[in-house]
Design a protein around this motif. Structure first.
Motif, PDB file in Angstrom:
ATOM      1  N   SER A 138     -79.744  21.639  38.539  1.00 21.18           N
ATOM      2  CA  SER A 138     -78.798  21.092  37.590  1.00 21.18           C
ATOM      3  C   SER A 138     -78.988  21.864  36.294  1.00 21.18           C
ATOM      4  N   GLY A 170     -77.044  24.097  32.633  1.00 17.84           N
ATOM      5  CA  GLY A 170     -75.929  24.444  31.784  1.00 17.84           C
ATOM      6  C   GLY A 170     -76.434  25.108  30.521  1.00 17.84           C
ATOM      7  N   SER A 183     -75.924  24.520  40.135  1.00 13.23           N
ATOM      8  CA  SER A 183     -75.899  25.965  40.325  1.00 13.23           C
ATOM      9  C   SER A 183     -76.907  26.346  41.392  1.00 13.23           C
ATOM     10  N   ASN A 235     -68.781  23.310  41.741  1.00  8.07           N
ATOM     11  CA  ASN A 235     -67.923  22.403  40.989  1.00  8.07           C
ATOM     12  C   ASN A 235     -68.554  21.029  40.789  1.00  8.07           C
ATOM     13  N   GLU A 266     -70.985  18.346  39.220  1.00 10.27           N
ATOM     14  CA  GLU A 266     -71.762  18.096  38.003  1.00 10.27           C
ATOM     15  C   GLU A 266     -72.757  16.983  38.310  1.00 10.27           C
ATOM     16  N   CYS A 267     -74.033  17.305  38.212  1.00  8.75           N
ATOM     17  CA  CYS A 267     -75.076  16.384  38.666  1.00  8.75           C
ATOM     18  C   CYS A 267     -76.195  16.279  37.633  1.00  8.75           C
ATOM     19  N   ASP A 268     -76.767  15.103  37.535  1.00  9.11           N
ATOM     20  CA  ASP A 268     -77.971  14.929  36.722  1.00  9.11           C
ATOM     21  C   ASP A 268     -79.227  15.200  37.547  1.00  9.11           C
ATOM     22  N   CYS A 316     -75.917  14.293  44.993  1.00 11.80           N
ATOM     23  CA  CYS A 316     -75.681  14.606  43.590  1.00 11.80           C
ATOM     24  C   CYS A 316     -75.583  13.281  42.846  1.00 11.80           C
ATOM     25  N   ARG A 374     -74.980  11.265  39.390  1.00 14.42           N
ATOM     26  CA  ARG A 374     -74.301  11.585  38.125  1.00 14.42           C
ATOM     27  C   ARG A 374     -73.737  10.345  37.459  1.00 14.42           C
TER      28      ARG A 374
END
Lengths: 62, 260
Positions: free
Chosen positions: A11, A13, B2, B17, B19-21, B32, B34
Protein backbone atom coordinates in the motif's frame (compact mmCIF):
# COMPACT_ATOMS: atom_id res chain seq x y z
CA UNK A 1 -2.34 -9.50 -16.58
CA UNK A 2 0.63 -8.46 -14.45
CA UNK A 3 3.14 -11.11 -13.48
CA UNK A 4 2.91 -11.49 -9.76
CA UNK A 5 5.56 -14.07 -8.97
CA UNK A 6 8.50 -12.71 -7.02
CA UNK A 7 6.90 -9.37 -6.37
CA UNK A 8 5.92 -7.42 -3.28
CA UNK A 9 2.46 -5.93 -3.00
CA UNK A 10 2.36 -2.72 -1.00
CA UNK A 11 0.00 0.00 0.00
CA UNK A 12 1.61 3.28 -0.91
CA UNK A 13 1.57 6.68 -2.47
CA UNK A 14 3.70 9.74 -2.93
CA UNK A 15 2.21 11.46 0.10
CA UNK A 16 2.99 8.57 2.43
CA UNK A 17 5.81 9.45 4.83
CA UNK A 18 6.93 5.90 5.30
CA UNK A 19 9.11 3.23 3.82
CA UNK A 20 9.65 -0.47 3.99
CA UNK A 21 12.71 -1.65 5.82
CA UNK A 22 14.40 -5.01 5.44
CA UNK A 23 16.54 -6.67 8.06
CA UNK A 24 18.19 -9.97 8.88
CA UNK A 25 16.69 -12.24 11.49
CA UNK A 26 19.68 -14.52 12.01
CA UNK A 27 23.12 -15.15 10.60
CA UNK A 28 22.74 -15.80 6.92
CA UNK A 29 25.01 -17.20 4.22
CA UNK A 30 24.29 -14.05 2.30
CA UNK A 31 22.01 -13.11 -0.49
CA UNK A 32 21.66 -15.92 -2.94
CA UNK A 33 22.28 -15.40 -6.58
CA UNK A 34 18.95 -14.49 -8.07
CA UNK A 35 17.66 -15.12 -11.56
CA UNK A 36 16.83 -12.17 -13.74
CA UNK A 37 13.74 -10.66 -12.17
CA UNK A 38 10.47 -10.58 -14.01
CA UNK A 39 9.61 -6.96 -14.59
CA UNK A 40 6.08 -6.29 -13.44
CA UNK A 41 3.99 -4.67 -16.09
CA UNK A 42 2.36 -1.41 -15.08
CA UNK A 43 -1.36 -1.88 -15.02
CA UNK A 44 -3.03 1.41 -14.33
CA UNK A 45 -1.90 4.77 -13.02
CA UNK A 46 1.61 6.12 -13.05
CA UNK A 47 4.97 5.07 -11.72
CA UNK A 48 5.71 5.46 -8.05
CA UNK A 49 9.20 6.45 -6.98
CA UNK A 50 11.13 3.65 -5.37
CA UNK A 51 14.49 3.13 -3.76
CA UNK A 52 16.58 0.03 -3.91
CA UNK A 53 17.77 -2.20 -1.14
CA UNK A 54 21.47 -2.60 -0.51
CA UNK A 55 23.49 -5.67 0.22
CA UNK A 56 23.44 -6.41 3.91
CA UNK A 57 26.29 -7.64 6.02
CA UNK A 58 25.41 -10.95 7.73
CA UNK A 59 24.66 -10.25 11.35
CA UNK A 60 23.44 -12.33 14.22
CA UNK A 61 20.20 -11.28 15.79
CA UNK A 62 21.60 -11.36 19.27
CA UNK B 1 -1.94 -0.91 -4.11
CA UNK B 2 1.27 -1.22 -6.04
CA UNK B 3 3.69 -4.00 -6.86
CA UNK B 4 7.48 -4.12 -7.00
CA UNK B 5 9.99 -6.70 -8.10
CA UNK B 6 11.65 -8.52 -5.22
CA UNK B 7 15.02 -8.71 -6.93
CA UNK B 8 15.00 -5.22 -8.39
CA UNK B 9 12.90 -2.78 -6.39
CA UNK B 10 14.51 0.05 -8.38
CA UNK B 11 12.72 -1.09 -11.50
CA UNK B 12 9.48 0.67 -12.38
CA UNK B 13 6.61 -1.12 -10.77
CA UNK B 14 2.92 -1.40 -11.40
CA UNK B 15 0.14 0.49 -9.75
CA UNK B 16 -3.28 -1.14 -9.47
CA UNK B 17 -6.67 0.50 -9.32
CA UNK B 18 -7.26 -0.78 -5.78
CA UNK B 19 -6.87 1.69 -2.93
CA UNK B 20 -6.09 -0.17 0.28
CA UNK B 21 -4.96 0.59 3.80
CA UNK B 22 -3.85 -2.99 4.47
CA UNK B 23 -3.25 -5.87 2.07
CA UNK B 24 -3.03 -9.66 2.15
CA UNK B 25 -2.36 -12.01 -0.75
CA UNK B 26 -1.69 -15.72 -1.24
CA UNK B 27 -2.38 -18.38 -3.85
CA UNK B 28 -4.07 -16.02 -6.27
CA UNK B 29 -6.43 -14.44 -3.75
CA UNK B 30 -6.15 -11.09 -2.06
CA UNK B 31 -7.76 -8.93 0.61
CA UNK B 32 -7.82 -5.14 0.41
CA UNK B 33 -8.95 -3.37 3.57
CA UNK B 34 -10.06 0.21 3.11
CA UNK B 35 -12.17 3.10 4.25
CA UNK B 36 -15.00 4.03 1.95
CA UNK B 37 -15.99 7.58 1.14
CA UNK B 38 -18.84 9.49 2.65
CA UNK B 39 -19.60 11.67 5.63
CA UNK B 40 -19.36 8.79 8.07
CA UNK B 41 -16.32 6.56 8.16
CA UNK B 42 -17.15 3.11 6.86
CA UNK B 43 -14.79 0.27 6.25
CA UNK B 44 -14.81 -2.73 3.97
CA UNK B 45 -12.72 -5.65 2.82
CA UNK B 46 -12.59 -6.17 -0.93
CA UNK B 47 -11.49 -9.60 -2.08
CA UNK B 48 -9.55 -9.63 -5.35
CA UNK B 49 -7.99 -12.12 -7.73
CA UNK B 50 -4.56 -12.41 -9.33
CA UNK B 51 -5.54 -9.82 -11.94
CA UNK B 52 -6.59 -7.39 -9.18
CA UNK B 53 -10.22 -7.72 -10.17
CA UNK B 54 -12.45 -6.95 -7.16
CA UNK B 55 -14.88 -9.64 -6.09
CA UNK B 56 -16.86 -10.05 -2.90
CA UNK B 57 -17.00 -7.14 -0.47
CA UNK B 58 -17.29 -7.64 3.28
CA UNK B 59 -18.46 -4.83 5.54
CA UNK B 60 -16.11 -4.21 8.46
CA UNK B 61 -17.14 -3.09 11.94
CA UNK B 62 -14.13 -0.86 12.50
CA UNK B 63 -10.87 0.58 11.30
CA UNK B 64 -8.65 -1.96 9.47
CA UNK B 65 -5.60 -3.14 11.34
CA UNK B 66 -4.23 -6.53 10.23
CA UNK B 67 -5.01 -9.06 7.52
CA UNK B 68 -3.46 -12.30 6.31
CA UNK B 69 -4.40 -15.18 3.98
CA UNK B 70 -3.47 -18.83 4.49
CA UNK B 71 -0.73 -19.99 2.08
CA UNK B 72 -3.19 -22.13 0.13
CA UNK B 73 -5.62 -19.24 -0.25
CA UNK B 74 -8.43 -20.98 1.62
CA UNK B 75 -8.86 -18.73 4.67
CA UNK B 76 -8.43 -15.04 5.27
CA UNK B 77 -8.19 -13.24 8.60
CA UNK B 78 -9.09 -9.63 9.29
CA UNK B 79 -8.56 -7.62 12.48
CA UNK B 80 -10.29 -4.27 12.99
CA UNK B 81 -10.33 -1.84 15.87
CA UNK B 82 -13.79 -1.46 17.34
CA UNK B 83 -12.53 1.22 19.76
CA UNK B 84 -9.19 2.70 20.69
CA UNK B 85 -7.85 3.18 17.18
CA UNK B 86 -6.33 6.57 18.06
CA UNK B 87 -3.59 5.03 20.15
CA UNK B 88 -3.62 1.59 18.59
CA UNK B 89 -2.18 -1.39 20.38
CA UNK B 90 -0.22 0.89 22.71
CA UNK B 91 -3.46 2.15 24.23
CA UNK B 92 -4.46 1.11 27.70
CA UNK B 93 -7.95 0.35 26.44
CA UNK B 94 -8.92 -0.82 23.00
CA UNK B 95 -11.18 -3.39 21.50
CA UNK B 96 -10.49 -5.52 18.44
CA UNK B 97 -12.46 -7.97 16.36
CA UNK B 98 -10.77 -10.71 14.37
CA UNK B 99 -12.79 -12.67 11.84
CA UNK B 100 -11.93 -15.58 9.57
CA UNK B 101 -13.24 -15.65 6.00
CA UNK B 102 -13.66 -18.38 3.43
CA UNK B 103 -11.75 -16.73 0.62
CA UNK B 104 -13.58 -18.44 -2.25
CA UNK B 105 -16.87 -16.83 -1.27
CA UNK B 106 -16.10 -14.08 1.22
CA UNK B 107 -18.25 -15.87 3.79
CA UNK B 108 -17.38 -15.19 7.41
CA UNK B 109 -16.33 -18.50 8.96
CA UNK B 110 -15.94 -17.43 12.55
CA UNK B 111 -14.82 -14.79 15.00
CA UNK B 112 -11.81 -15.83 17.08
CA UNK B 113 -13.79 -14.97 20.20
CA UNK B 114 -16.10 -17.87 19.29
CA UNK B 115 -13.19 -20.30 19.57
CA UNK B 116 -12.61 -22.18 22.84
CA UNK B 117 -9.37 -20.98 24.42
CA UNK B 118 -7.22 -23.19 26.66
CA UNK B 119 -4.38 -22.26 28.99
CA UNK B 120 -2.31 -24.74 31.01
CA UNK B 121 -4.80 -27.49 30.23
CA UNK B 122 -7.84 -25.55 31.44
CA UNK B 123 -10.48 -23.53 29.64
CA UNK B 124 -9.59 -19.85 29.62
CA UNK B 125 -12.26 -17.23 29.09
CA UNK B 126 -12.73 -13.59 30.04
CA UNK B 127 -14.97 -10.72 29.03
CA UNK B 128 -11.96 -8.58 28.15
CA UNK B 129 -10.52 -10.94 25.51
CA UNK B 130 -9.13 -9.21 22.43
CA UNK B 131 -7.62 -11.13 19.53
CA UNK B 132 -5.57 -9.67 16.71
CA UNK B 133 -2.82 -10.31 14.20
CA UNK B 134 -3.49 -13.77 12.73
CA UNK B 135 -0.79 -15.65 10.83
CA UNK B 136 -1.44 -18.98 9.09
CA UNK B 137 0.69 -22.10 8.79
CA UNK B 138 1.17 -23.97 5.51
CA UNK B 139 -1.61 -26.46 6.33
CA UNK B 140 -4.08 -23.53 6.49
CA UNK B 141 -5.76 -25.16 9.52
CA UNK B 142 -3.13 -23.97 11.99
CA UNK B 143 -2.98 -20.33 12.92
CA UNK B 144 -1.29 -18.12 15.47
CA UNK B 145 -2.59 -14.84 16.88
CA UNK B 146 -2.30 -12.40 19.76
CA UNK B 147 -4.64 -12.50 22.73
CA UNK B 148 -4.99 -9.69 25.28
CA UNK B 149 -6.60 -10.16 28.67
CA UNK B 150 -6.06 -8.58 32.09
CA UNK B 151 -3.21 -6.37 30.88
CA UNK B 152 -1.25 -9.28 29.43
CA UNK B 153 -0.72 -10.36 25.85
CA UNK B 154 -0.33 -13.98 24.79
CA UNK B 155 0.64 -15.96 21.73
CA UNK B 156 -2.13 -18.44 20.95
CA UNK B 157 -1.95 -21.35 18.55
CA UNK B 158 -5.19 -22.29 16.84
CA UNK B 159 -6.91 -25.19 15.12
CA UNK B 160 -9.50 -23.78 12.73
CA UNK B 161 -11.44 -27.02 12.22
CA UNK B 162 -11.66 -27.68 15.96
CA UNK B 163 -12.36 -24.01 16.78
CA UNK B 164 -9.70 -24.28 19.48
CA UNK B 165 -6.99 -21.90 20.66
CA UNK B 166 -4.17 -22.73 23.07
CA UNK B 167 -2.08 -20.19 24.97
CA UNK B 168 1.57 -20.83 24.10
CA UNK B 169 3.49 -17.90 25.55
CA UNK B 170 3.19 -14.46 27.11
CA UNK B 171 4.13 -11.07 25.68
CA UNK B 172 3.70 -11.73 21.97
CA UNK B 173 1.91 -9.34 19.62
CA UNK B 174 1.31 -9.45 15.88
CA UNK B 175 2.93 -12.84 15.22
CA UNK B 176 4.16 -13.65 11.73
CA UNK B 177 5.15 -17.19 10.79
CA UNK B 178 8.22 -17.66 8.56
CA UNK B 179 7.73 -19.34 5.16
CA UNK B 180 9.42 -22.51 6.47
CA UNK B 181 7.03 -22.43 9.46
CA UNK B 182 9.95 -22.71 11.89
CA UNK B 183 9.96 -19.23 13.41
CA UNK B 184 7.60 -16.47 14.45
CA UNK B 185 8.55 -12.81 14.25
CA UNK B 186 6.57 -10.63 16.63
CA UNK B 187 6.38 -7.44 18.66
CA UNK B 188 7.40 -7.79 22.28
CA UNK B 189 6.44 -5.15 24.82
CA UNK B 190 9.68 -4.04 26.42
CA UNK B 191 9.14 -0.37 27.28
CA UNK B 192 6.68 2.33 28.27
CA UNK B 193 4.01 3.97 26.19
CA UNK B 194 6.44 6.12 24.16
CA UNK B 195 8.42 3.17 22.78
CA UNK B 196 6.62 0.03 23.85
CA UNK B 197 7.87 -2.61 21.42
CA UNK B 198 10.91 -4.36 20.05
CA UNK B 199 10.82 -6.90 17.23
CA UNK B 200 11.73 -10.43 18.34
CA UNK B 201 11.99 -13.81 16.63
CA UNK B 202 10.76 -17.00 18.32
CA UNK B 203 12.12 -20.42 17.34
CA UNK B 204 9.13 -22.78 17.56
CA UNK B 205 11.21 -25.94 18.00
CA UNK B 206 13.03 -24.66 21.07
CA UNK B 207 10.62 -21.87 22.09
CA UNK B 208 13.60 -19.58 22.53
CA UNK B 209 13.44 -15.97 21.39
CA UNK B 210 15.94 -13.36 20.24
CA UNK B 211 15.59 -9.64 19.59
CA UNK B 212 15.85 -8.61 15.96
CA UNK B 213 19.23 -6.89 15.94
CA UNK B 214 18.51 -5.15 12.65
CA UNK B 215 15.84 -2.85 14.12
CA UNK B 216 16.02 -1.26 17.56
CA UNK B 217 13.11 1.15 17.15
CA UNK B 218 9.63 0.55 18.50
CA UNK B 219 7.49 -0.15 15.43
CA UNK B 220 3.84 -1.10 15.30
CA UNK B 221 3.49 -3.47 12.36
CA UNK B 222 2.88 -7.13 11.65
CA UNK B 223 6.13 -8.27 10.06
CA UNK B 224 6.13 -9.84 6.60
CA UNK B 225 8.85 -12.41 5.96
CA UNK B 226 10.86 -11.54 2.84
CA UNK B 227 12.36 -15.05 2.88
CA UNK B 228 13.38 -17.41 5.70
CA UNK B 229 16.10 -15.08 6.96
CA UNK B 230 14.91 -11.54 6.15
CA UNK B 231 11.86 -9.59 7.22
CA UNK B 232 9.99 -6.59 5.82
CA UNK B 233 8.05 -4.04 7.82
CA UNK B 234 6.70 -0.53 7.42
CA UNK B 235 8.42 2.28 9.24
CA UNK B 236 8.12 6.03 9.47
CA UNK B 237 10.79 8.08 7.78
CA UNK B 238 14.08 8.22 9.61
CA UNK B 239 17.58 6.84 9.47
CA UNK B 240 17.56 3.06 9.59
CA UNK B 241 21.26 2.69 9.01
CA UNK B 242 22.42 4.02 12.37
CA UNK B 243 20.98 1.34 14.61
CA UNK B 244 21.69 -1.85 12.71
CA UNK B 245 21.92 -3.61 9.38
CA UNK B 246 18.34 -2.88 8.32
CA UNK B 247 18.05 -1.02 5.05
CA UNK B 248 15.27 0.81 3.28
CA UNK B 249 13.72 -1.52 0.74
CA UNK B 250 11.02 0.68 -0.79
CA UNK B 251 9.96 4.26 -0.22
CA UNK B 252 6.42 5.48 0.33
CA UNK B 253 5.02 2.07 1.07
CA UNK B 254 3.38 0.16 3.90
CA UNK B 255 1.64 -3.20 4.42
CA UNK B 256 4.08 -5.29 2.33
CA UNK B 257 3.05 -8.75 1.14
CA UNK B 258 5.54 -10.99 -0.69
CA UNK B 259 3.99 -12.95 -3.55
CA UNK B 260 5.63 -16.38 -3.28
Amino acid sequence: MPRLNRTVLVSGGLALAAFLAIGFTLASPGRRAAPAPPRPEPVAGGDVAASGTQDLAPTRAD
Amino acid sequence: MSLASIEDPDAPFGVTNLECDRIAYAAGRGICLRETGGLLSRFEAVLFDSAFRPGATVKLDGNPSRTRISPDGRFGAITVFLTGQAHGYASASFSTKTTLLEMSSGTVVSDLEQFQTWRDGEKFSAADFNFWGVTFARDSNTLYASLWSAKKTYLVGGDVAARKLTVLRENVECPSLSPDNRRIAFKKRVGGDLAPWRFYVLDLATMTEHPLAAEARSIDDQIEWFDDSHVLYGASRGPVDAGGPARAFLLQATSPIVVR
